[in-house]
Design an enzyme around this catalytic site. Sequence first.
Site, PDB file in Angstrom:
ATOM      1  N   CYS A 249      -5.403  -9.445-145.060  1.00 60.67           N
ATOM      2  CA  CYS A 249      -3.944  -9.268-145.025  1.00 60.67           C
ATOM      3  C   CYS A 249      -3.364  -9.077-143.630  1.00 60.67           C
ATOM      4  O   CYS A 249      -2.582  -9.890-143.169  1.00 60.67           O
ATOM      5  CB  CYS A 249      -3.574  -8.067-145.886  1.00 60.67           C
ATOM      6  SG  CYS A 249      -3.849  -8.360-147.627  1.00 60.67           S
TER       7      CYS A 249
HETATM    8  N1  LIG Z   1      -7.873  -8.313-150.901  1.00 58.30           N
HETATM    9  C1  LIG Z   1      -6.860  -7.542-150.643  1.00 58.30           C
HETATM   10  O1  LIG Z   1      -7.038  -6.411-150.282  1.00 58.30           O
HETATM   11  C2  LIG Z   1      -5.437  -8.006-150.819  1.00 58.30           C
HETATM   12  C3  LIG Z   1      -4.419  -7.046-150.811  1.00 58.30           C
HETATM   13  C4  LIG Z   1      -3.126  -7.442-150.991  1.00 58.30           C
HETATM   14  C5  LIG Z   1      -2.827  -8.790-151.139  1.00 58.30           C
HETATM   15  N2  LIG Z   1      -3.826  -9.726-151.134  1.00 58.30           N
HETATM   16  C6  LIG Z   1      -3.458 -11.122-151.329  1.00 58.30           C
HETATM   17  O2  LIG Z   1      -3.824 -11.523-152.633  1.00 58.30           O
HETATM   18  C7  LIG Z   1      -4.230 -12.894-152.620  1.00 58.30           C
HETATM   19  C8  LIG Z   1      -5.629 -13.023-153.186  1.00 58.30           C
HETATM   20  O3  LIG Z   1      -6.522 -12.337-152.339  1.00 58.30           O
HETATM   21  P1  LIG Z   1      -7.966 -11.889-152.791  1.00 58.30           P
HETATM   22  O4  LIG Z   1      -8.386 -10.891-151.806  1.00 58.30           O
HETATM   23  O5  LIG Z   1      -7.985 -11.529-154.230  1.00 58.30           O
HETATM   24  O6  LIG Z   1      -8.775 -13.258-152.584  1.00 58.30           O
HETATM   25  P2  LIG Z   1     -10.223 -13.626-153.199  1.00 58.30           P
HETATM   26  O7  LIG Z   1     -10.739 -14.725-152.359  1.00 58.30           O
HETATM   27  O8  LIG Z   1     -11.028 -12.395-153.395  1.00 58.30           O
HETATM   28  O9  LIG Z   1      -9.889 -14.177-154.640  1.00 58.30           O
HETATM   29  C9  LIG Z   1      -9.193 -15.357-154.866  1.00 58.30           C
HETATM   30  C10 LIG Z   1      -9.803 -16.053-156.039  1.00 58.30           C
HETATM   31  O10 LIG Z   1      -9.062 -17.227-156.285  1.00 58.30           O
HETATM   32  C11 LIG Z   1      -9.959 -18.243-156.681  1.00 58.30           C
HETATM   33  N3  LIG Z   1      -9.323 -19.528-156.482  1.00 58.30           N
HETATM   34  C12 LIG Z   1      -9.322 -20.337-155.399  1.00 58.30           C
HETATM   35  N4  LIG Z   1      -8.610 -21.448-155.658  1.00 58.30           N
HETATM   36  C13 LIG Z   1      -8.163 -21.348-156.925  1.00 58.30           C
HETATM   37  C14 LIG Z   1      -7.378 -22.169-157.750  1.00 58.30           C
HETATM   38  N5  LIG Z   1      -6.885 -23.328-157.318  1.00 58.30           N
HETATM   39  N6  LIG Z   1      -7.131 -21.759-159.012  1.00 58.30           N
HETATM   40  C15 LIG Z   1      -7.610 -20.589-159.450  1.00 58.30           C
HETATM   41  N7  LIG Z   1      -8.349 -19.745-158.710  1.00 58.30           N
HETATM   42  C16 LIG Z   1      -8.615 -20.132-157.455  1.00 58.30           C
HETATM   43  C17 LIG Z   1     -11.181 -18.008-155.810  1.00 58.30           C
HETATM   44  O11 LIG Z   1     -12.329 -18.610-156.375  1.00 58.30           O
HETATM   45  C18 LIG Z   1     -11.256 -16.488-155.811  1.00 58.30           C
HETATM   46  O12 LIG Z   1     -12.064 -15.990-156.841  1.00 58.30           O
HETATM   47  C19 LIG Z   1      -4.108 -13.358-151.174  1.00 58.30           C
HETATM   48  O13 LIG Z   1      -2.865 -13.959-150.985  1.00 58.30           O
HETATM   49  C20 LIG Z   1      -4.161 -12.063-150.400  1.00 58.30           C
HETATM   50  O14 LIG Z   1      -3.496 -12.157-149.165  1.00 58.30           O
HETATM   51  C21 LIG Z   1      -5.123  -9.345-150.993  1.00 58.30           C
END
Ligand SMILES: NC(=O)c1ccc[n+]([C@@H]2O[C@H](COP(=O)([O-])OP(=O)(O)OC[C@H]3O[C@@H](n4cnc5c(N)ncnc54)[C@H](O)[C@@H]3O)[C@@H](O)[C@H]2O)c1
Length: 440
Positions: free
Chosen positions: A277
């Site tokens: 982030c």
């Molecule tokens: N990790 C954090 O702490 C956090 C906190 C706040 C916001 N975010 C935001 O949340 C969002 C997700 O982050 P995350 O950390 O969960 O990422 P992540 O990589 O852990 O998870 C994302 C998931 O999406 C899947 N994916 C990829 N392409 C896809 C598609 N076309 N259709 C369906 N699934 C698909 C991936 O396989 C993965 O399992 C990002 O925008 C991130 O910036 C993350």
Amino acid sequence: MDTDIKNNLIGKLTEKSALVAVIGIGYVGLPLAVTFAEAGFRVIGIDPDQRKVAAVNRGESYILDITNEQLAPLVKNGLVTATSDFSAVKDAQAVSICVPTPLRKTGDPDLSFIVSATESIAPYLHTGMVVVLESSTYPGTTRELVLPRLSEASHLTVGKDFFLAFSPERVDPGRKDFTTYNTPKVIGGITPACSEVANVFYSMALAKVVPVTSAEVAEMAKLLENTFRMINIGLVNEMAMMCDRLGVDVWEVIDAAATKPFGFMKFTPGPGLGGHCIPIDPLYLSWKLRSLNYTARFIELASEINTQMPRFVVGKVQDGLNSFKKPLKDSRILILGVAYKPDIDDMRESPALDVIHLLKGKGADVVYHDPFVPSITHDEWSLKCVPDLMAEVKNVDAVVIITNHKTYDYMAILAASKLIIDTRNALGAAGRDNPKVVRL
Ligand SMILES: NC(=O)c1ccc[n+]([C@@H]2O[C@H](COP(=O)([O-])OP(=O)(O)OC[C@H]3O[C@@H](n4cnc5c(N)ncnc54)[C@H](O)[C@@H]3O)[C@@H](O)[C@H]2O)c1
């Protein structure tokens, strides 16, 4: 009747008979799926990663914040299932999209995951459905990128036939006091009806929702939060570099300033920014602003300072070795902690990678230890966690504390080592005025 569609959907959400689809079951999506299931909804996680799908269906969590004890009963009771088949969306009334939003190598936003997830659900969009985008992104994404793909494919009208909103995820991995459930959830819809439906949807499972008047306000609120952190970390990192020049202890300065009961918020310096982030999201904002002929100066400056920190740390390692008449080349260096922050296993954008890469580039023999990270891979090298921490601490020329995991016995490490570069003040007072400790 338009209002019937909305009211029927609100009815299904209120009585929790709506099926919830969570698109992307990673660090954000899996806890969200569990939170909805714990509230009594049936939830289907949809993810192309078949290992994650199989693990969820076995009731096994791959996210530290979700235990198997939490997930397994929900799977057993049929409240949580997972699939890679997007046609499952046709049975859902509520969809949350939690896919990654990384940067490209050029530093520009990579929106391909949002686009592909949207295009995958679009064929199954139907009347009486609410879709919420959670991925952190630039203001306008929901309206400019998601909306046209959903409405053109389905010929449905937003705010009448289906409802679309943005709600930023704010989860702080590893944190116990604020979770997906009790971190207030900001939600803004494309239309007032979208806001209304999305607010009902989330309020059925989360402790507090914070309605705002548009998707853009919700998108921008998330970027304000993360930009605020990034800039304050940049400021305190620059403070560390300025204190270094002045020969003043930055940690003591920060602690002294933090005694002010108002008007000051404590941030601490470190080896650089990490995680999915803080180093990334503000650059989505500056990218968007560039297209409007505006330079987001604070963001660019903080980003520049923060990305210099690994180099500053390497300089500190060189200074430390120098005082023992050793060159960096061929010295054996142990990196302690490589995750981007304490007590988690997430390596994304971790500054440890940059520090290791720079040290290797200067000919150091680098090893690492991290209780949460068994191996790490970079484009040009890969490393495995050393098996015997204390043997390595005694063996190496220098230990560099990058991530201050709580599990380490820092006093034992201090006693056994020849030289420590402490980038996190993990040693506290024991590191102050200690000839074998170099602090940031
Ligand atoms: N990790 C954090 O702490 C956090 C906190 C706040 C916001 N975010 C935001 O949340 C969002 C997700 O982050 P995350 O950390 O969960 O990422 P992540 O990589 O852990 O998870 C994302 C998931 O999406 C899947 N994916 C990829 N392409 C896809 C598609 N076309 N259709 C369906 N699934 C698909 C991936 O396989 C993965 O399992 C990002 O925008 C991130 O910036 C993350």
